[in-house]
Motif scaffolding. Sequence first.
Motif, PDB file in Angstrom:
ATOM      1  N   PRO A   1     -12.630 -21.163  40.651  1.00  0.00           N
ATOM      2  CA  PRO A   1     -11.857 -21.829  41.917  1.00  0.00           C
ATOM      3  C   PRO A   1     -11.030 -21.124  42.694  1.00  0.00           C
ATOM      4  O   PRO A   1     -10.045 -20.893  41.961  1.00  0.00           O
ATOM      5  N   ASN A   2     -11.147 -21.008  43.956  1.00  0.00           N
ATOM      6  CA  ASN A   2     -10.134 -19.939  44.666  1.00  0.00           C
ATOM      7  C   ASN A   2      -8.934 -20.588  45.167  1.00  0.00           C
ATOM      8  O   ASN A   2      -7.894 -20.070  45.711  1.00  0.00           O
ATOM      9  N   TRP A   3      -8.826 -21.999  44.870  1.00  0.00           N
ATOM     10  CA  TRP A   3      -7.625 -22.586  45.255  1.00  0.00           C
ATOM     11  C   TRP A   3      -6.563 -22.519  44.086  1.00  0.00           C
ATOM     12  O   TRP A   3      -5.397 -22.847  44.379  1.00  0.00           O
ATOM     13  N   LEU A   4      -6.660 -22.151  42.930  1.00  0.00           N
ATOM     14  CA  LEU A   4      -5.775 -21.898  41.943  1.00  0.00           C
ATOM     15  C   LEU A   4      -4.726 -21.036  42.266  1.00  0.00           C
ATOM     16  O   LEU A   4      -4.899 -19.964  42.930  1.00  0.00           O
ATOM     17  N   ALA A   5      -3.750 -21.473  42.059  1.00  0.00           N
ATOM     18  CA  ALA A   5      -2.329 -20.752  42.632  1.00  0.00           C
ATOM     19  C   ALA A   5      -2.237 -19.170  42.166  1.00  0.00           C
ATOM     20  O   ALA A   5      -1.903 -18.200  42.663  1.00  0.00           O
ATOM     21  N   MET A   6      -2.835 -18.874  40.964  1.00  0.00           N
ATOM     22  CA  MET A   6      -2.550 -17.699  40.117  1.00  0.00           C
ATOM     23  C   MET A   6      -3.863 -16.895  39.974  1.00  0.00           C
ATOM     24  O   MET A   6      -3.911 -15.890  39.301  1.00  0.00           O
ATOM     25  N   ILE A   7      -4.909 -17.126  40.894  1.00  0.00           N
ATOM     26  CA  ILE A   7      -6.095 -16.493  40.739  1.00  0.00           C
ATOM     27  C   ILE A   7      -6.066 -14.931  41.215  1.00  0.00           C
ATOM     28  O   ILE A   7      -6.687 -14.244  40.521  1.00  0.00           O
ATOM     29  N   VAL A   8      -5.302 -14.515  41.964  1.00  0.00           N
ATOM     30  CA  VAL A   8      -5.102 -13.159  42.380  1.00  0.00           C
ATOM     31  C   VAL A   8      -4.558 -12.176  41.255  1.00  0.00           C
ATOM     32  O   VAL A   8      -4.485 -11.220  41.368  1.00  0.00           O
ATOM     33  N   TYR A   9      -3.588 -12.930  40.353  1.00  0.00           N
ATOM     34  CA  TYR A   9      -3.103 -12.083  39.176  1.00  0.00           C
ATOM     35  C   TYR A   9      -3.856 -11.808  37.959  1.00  0.00           C
ATOM     36  O   TYR A   9      -4.488 -12.894  37.533  1.00  0.00           O
ATOM     37  N   ASP A  10      -4.187 -10.736  37.475  1.00  0.00           N
ATOM     38  CA  ASP A  10      -4.783 -10.251  36.537  1.00  0.00           C
ATOM     39  C   ASP A  10      -4.073  -9.932  35.331  1.00  0.00           C
ATOM     40  O   ASP A  10      -4.615 -10.064  34.113  1.00  0.00           O
ATOM     41  N   ARG A  11      -2.749  -9.926  35.174  1.00  0.00           N
ATOM     42  CA  ARG A  11      -2.180  -9.681  34.010  1.00  0.00           C
ATOM     43  C   ARG A  11      -0.756 -10.125  34.591  1.00  0.00           C
ATOM     44  O   ARG A  11      -0.255 -10.261  35.428  1.00  0.00           O
ATOM     45  N   GLY A  12       0.138 -10.993  33.328  1.00  0.00           N
ATOM     46  CA  GLY A  12       1.373 -11.298  33.519  1.00  0.00           C
ATOM     47  C   GLY A  12       2.160 -11.443  32.028  1.00  0.00           C
ATOM     48  O   GLY A  12       1.457 -11.538  30.993  1.00  0.00           O
ATOM     49  N   SER A  13       3.335 -11.501  32.273  1.00  0.00           N
ATOM     50  CA  SER A  13       4.210 -11.786  30.843  1.00  0.00           C
ATOM     51  C   SER A  13       5.394 -12.727  31.141  1.00  0.00           C
ATOM     52  O   SER A  13       5.794 -12.667  32.351  1.00  0.00           O
ATOM     53  N   PHE A  14       5.462 -13.788  30.228  1.00  0.00           N
ATOM     54  CA  PHE A  14       6.761 -14.680  30.401  1.00  0.00           C
ATOM     55  C   PHE A  14       7.505 -14.377  29.382  1.00  0.00           C
ATOM     56  O   PHE A  14       7.217 -14.379  28.112  1.00  0.00           O
ATOM     57  N   GLN A  15       8.874 -14.051  29.389  1.00  0.00           N
ATOM     58  CA  GLN A  15       9.904 -13.913  28.366  1.00  0.00           C
ATOM     59  C   GLN A  15      11.236 -14.896  28.449  1.00  0.00           C
ATOM     60  O   GLN A  15      11.482 -14.887  29.506  1.00  0.00           O
ATOM     61  N   ILE A  16      11.593 -15.532  27.446  1.00  0.00           N
ATOM     62  CA  ILE A  16      12.594 -16.275  27.512  1.00  0.00           C
ATOM     63  C   ILE A  16      13.814 -15.299  27.038  1.00  0.00           C
ATOM     64  O   ILE A  16      13.636 -14.817  26.019  1.00  0.00           O
ATOM     65  N   ASP A  17      14.803 -15.463  27.893  1.00  0.00           N
ATOM     66  CA  ASP A  17      16.054 -14.556  27.423  1.00  0.00           C
ATOM     67  C   ASP A  17      17.157 -15.580  27.228  1.00  0.00           C
ATOM     68  O   ASP A  17      17.430 -16.460  28.012  1.00  0.00           O
TER      69      ASP A  17
END
Length: 151
Positions: free
Chosen positions: A59-75
């Motif tokens: 579905p193209n209404w998903l907020a992250m549809i355009v992102y193909d890679r990502g990382s989340f890091q807790i500092d």
Amino acid sequence: MIDGIWHLRGSISFDAAENDAIVLARLETLLKKQRKPISSRGTSGLVFDSPMWRNMFAPNWLAMIVYDRGSFQIDRSAASSARLEYDLRSLHCFIFCLFGAAMFFSVGSVGGNISRGIMLAVVAFCWLYGMNMLLAWVRIPRLIRKTVLHP
């Protein structure tokens, strides 16, 4: 420097008493809802890798549809604070929009009118990529903040 065109980077401060595993579990749930499969997870971060062609019919209404890679890091470098840092990449969408702009250039320059082709290509790229990124730059930080801070 130029990679800032297809990267969205940011950070969110959250309560230092919050457990990292709980924050990462919330992010996993978010990524599952956004149809972004997790490729690796550690004790303080996670990474997703989802090429554009893998979710072509998502579905193209998903907020992250355009992102193909990502990382989340807790500092947790400061004792009294915790930050979630994220880096999302939309390179595949960028390249797709460049091809779309090239198509508009070729159509617009028929008959030797190169300036019209350039104008159409610029307008097409700004519309295709620019509008997607404007929406993402507004929606995604809010979505991540809501996920981390309000379970």
